[in-house]
Structures are given as structure tokens and as C-alpha cells.
Design an enzyme around this catalytic site. Sequence first.
Site: not given
Ligand code: NAD
Length: 484
Positions: A51, A182, A216, A240, A331
Site C-alpha cells: 500500500r 530447514k 523459545e 510446525h 515461550k
Molecule cells: P506487516 O504488517 O509487517 O506487513 C503487511 C504488508 O501488507 C505491508 O507491506 C502492507 O503494505 C501490506 N498491506 C496491508 N494491507 C494491504 C492492502 N489492503 N493491500 C495491499 N497491501 C497491503 O506483516 P508481516 O509481519 O510482514 O506479515 C505478513 C504475513 O506473513 C502475515 O500473514 C503474517 O501472519 C505472516 N507471517 C509473518 C511472519 C513474520 O515473521 N513477520 C512470520 C510468519 C508468518
Amino acid sequence: MVSRVIPVDPFDLVIFGGTGDLARRKILPGLFRRFTAGQMPGDARVIGAARSELDDDGFRKMISDAISEFIPKDERDPKDVKAFLEHLHYVAIDARGTDGWNALGKLMRKDVVHAFYFSVSPNLFGDLAERLHEHKIIGADCRIVVEKPFGRDLASARSLNDTLAKHFNEDQIYRIDHYLGKETVQNLMAVRFGNILFEPLWNAQYIDHVQITVAETVGVGGRGEYYDKSGAMRDMVQNHLMQLLCLTAMEPPAKFDPDAVRDEKLKVIRALDPVPHDDIVRGQYGGADGQPSYKEDAENSSSTTESFIAMKIHIANWRWNGTPFYLRTGKRMRNQVSEIAVRFKEPPHSIFDEDAGTNANELTIRLQPNEGMDLRVTIKEPGPGGMRLIEVPLDMTFADALEQNGSDVPDAYERLIMDVIRGNQTLFMRGDEVEAAWAWTDPLIESWKERGDKPKPYDPGTAGPEDALMLLHRDGRRWREIKP
Ligand code: NAD
């Protein structure tokens, strides 16, 4: 031996959520490492889509900063970083709006692999799929990658599967569980099925029990609000730990082929017995030394969500009848450990004096720290004093063993993204696997809700609540130590 890195086919990889935490911390640094390893072809393109109102330069600057933050200095030559950034593009897009989609469509090239990484909240998956379809950006050969959490129960996982199935076939959907990427987890299959030594013993006749631990040291601070609606069962066990259990327990697949492997994993999940109430211990960490308790981290003073769970599981099939699998994850525990330990039975008859002692073999597969394996064998204690038996480890730490070979071990995300481009689904979860895991998990969660069960408190920096130790003690067994 020099590692063999085979470049993948040219690709356009679109990362929805390209400015998010996961993209900056894992996906793009991972791609950078594949680029420096020579696996990314010269004309590959990575298109960030999110976005934020950025242009290509703004996105490149953001990813350059992410590489500086998440890749050690000696692994990033500025010339490589500059060359990698030239592969990056950006389109500002709202999954629920109309702007940006035509621009994205125009950017996509013909005759290269198309992959779309949905690194956004799952409630946007349907919108993304719909927009991609409306703008004719997706074809029968493209792939989509989706992140955990894949649902929070069977009904929501089914609904997500149905949403994706409107526009994609199952062989186009790559559900990531990064544990499967992994090195050690794949090595579990190599060890089991690439050696004659283990498979004949890999059953209830010779294996006393299996322990799977994912401990963890971190708490849930920062993501407490999300975690409090989830808990260790949903956040770790359903995905996992279940995957690790499946790979340890499954029958040998006929081929190392995606559906053959996933069919066998699915059979394990379907063979899991319901777990009685007495075989589950849920825990919640308290606070200590100025560190917040779980309830403070979650900002919920009446929370009954578990930050720890231990359970004893039976797999109702011929191979595992009578051999329990003990799982635990939590955790704020004493140390960060992920491992599978396979404890063999003692030899049926000892030829040595009673004072010599007896020992059982144990194979430990370490996911972290120090990915590797360790097989404990019994030998004679050296020196005079007669025959006394001791256990010694045959230890193979991959970093040591593989460094000597000049190999380059990709981290889980790197490997999995390359598998997406190669079109190999072996290390990704199939829709029916995810649903079967929820079908087993849901009644357990329901039953503790119905009973109004409260998690047992445990001190941070320990191995979890006392009751978790008792889960094994009462069977005459002990958890492996989580070393400080
Ligand atoms: P985040 O909140 O940091 O980022 C979200 C991203 O989505 C941003 O780039 C934002 O611009 C975009 N976004 C939000 N609304 C939007 C819309 N309406 N249209 C287009 N883009 C949009 O989230 P994250 O931590 O990067 O996680 C992303 C996904 O990965 C989630 O489903 C989360 O559950 C999963 N996940 C994250 C992690 C992690 O370590 N961060 C680990 C496992 C899974």
C-alpha cells in the site's frame, strides 16, 4: 567439493506485502543470498507490491537498508547489493482497491515463471486472488505462496482453501511452513530413507518413544494481541510440530515426489488418536526480574491462553502401536532449542555385569541451535576398572561438516522460494493436510474451553510447568534437558 548451485528459470516474483516485516526480514534478504550464490538468473525480477506510495528507487532504498540490517557485513559486498537492487521494482497497490493493478499487469513479462507471494494478512487472500483474476494477471502456470497462519480452525482453513480454489488449482498453491525448509528436516528424510541402518529399527519394536521440542526464550511481547487469540497449540503445534511429527512417523513414500510424500504425511495425521485431557499440559509464563508476565505481554489480565504446551500423542497404526510421541513447545523457556529425539529401547539382554550399566541409543535431529544430528552409542569407558558402559555422541554439526565441503547452506526461506520457482511442492503443505491437522486440533481446544481449563503458571527461564515433567515421569521417562 564445491557446492552445485543450479540457477532457476527466469522469473517475475511479485511480493504482496513487499514493505512488510516478513518481506524485509526474510524474503528479500533470502533472495539476495540466492542472488550472490548464483541461483537467481540475470533477468529475474522481484516486484514489491504494497500500500505504501513508493517508486522503484524508494523500494530499493528500503530493501538496501533491510539487507544492511539482516545480512552480516562480511556476506554483503556493496557491488552485489547494487546489482541485486537492479532486479527490484515496485507497484503501489491496494488489495481492496483498483489502483496499480493495470501497472502490475503491464510489468509482468511473458514466457517467464510467474509467482505471487501473499505476504499479507490472510483476510486479504481472497481480494488479491480476485483482483489478479479480474486484471487477467494470472494464468494456469503461475504459483502463489501463502503464509501461516492458515486458518485458526477447520472451518476457517476450509474457507481459505475454498477462496484460493476459486482461481488456483492445488498444484499452484504453496503453503509455507518454514520448518520444512530447514536443512535438518530434509535430512531427516535423507537419513531415514537413504540409509539401510535406521529404517528396520524405525518402529515400535525398537523405538521406546520420540520427543519433539521447540523451546523459545522470547515472550510474546510485540505480538501479544495476536498471540492471545491463538496460543501455542494453534501457533506451533498444529503446523510446525505436526509437520515434524509427520516426517518422523510417516511410512517411506514410493518416491521423493510432492504428492507421494504428502500422502504419507496425511496418513499420519489421520491416524492420530484423540489426546485425553490428562495427556495435555498447558502453561503460561509468569514475570520475573522486571520482565513482564504473559498476561502483561498480552495486555489481558484474565487470559487463559497457553504460552506452553506439552502432550503425549499416540499414532494408531501398526508401526507405532505403543510408542508415544511427546511434544512440547513454549515461550520464555530456558534456552532456544528445536529438536527431534528418537529414543531407542535398551538391548533385550545384557551380557555385562549389572555394575556395567545399560544404555539406550538416541538419535537427535537438531533444527537449532547448530543444525545437525547426534547419535548416542554405547561404548566401554576407557581405562582400567573392568567393563563399564558409557554413552558417547557421534555428532555431526552440519555447519562444520558442510563448510569443509565448501557448500553453502541456504536458510529455510531461501530454499523454499527457490522451490516455488522450480515448481516443487514437496516441502509445502497440501490443503487436505492442513485441514486434517485442524480436524485433530479443534476438539482438543474445544474440550479445554468447555472445561474452563486454566494454564499452569511457570517461571520464565525454565523447562515449563512442573506438570509437564510429570507427563513423562509417570511413564518412567524423562524429557531431554533444555540446557541453559
Ligand atoms: P506487516 O504488517 O509487517 O506487513 C503487511 C504488508 O501488507 C505491508 O507491506 C502492507 O503494505 C501490506 N498491506 C496491508 N494491507 C494491504 C492492502 N489492503 N493491500 C495491499 N497491501 C497491503 O506483516 P508481516 O509481519 O510482514 O506479515 C505478513 C504475513 O506473513 C502475515 O500473514 C503474517 O501472519 C505472516 N507471517 C509473518 C511472519 C513474520 O515473521 N513477520 C512470520 C510468519 C508468518
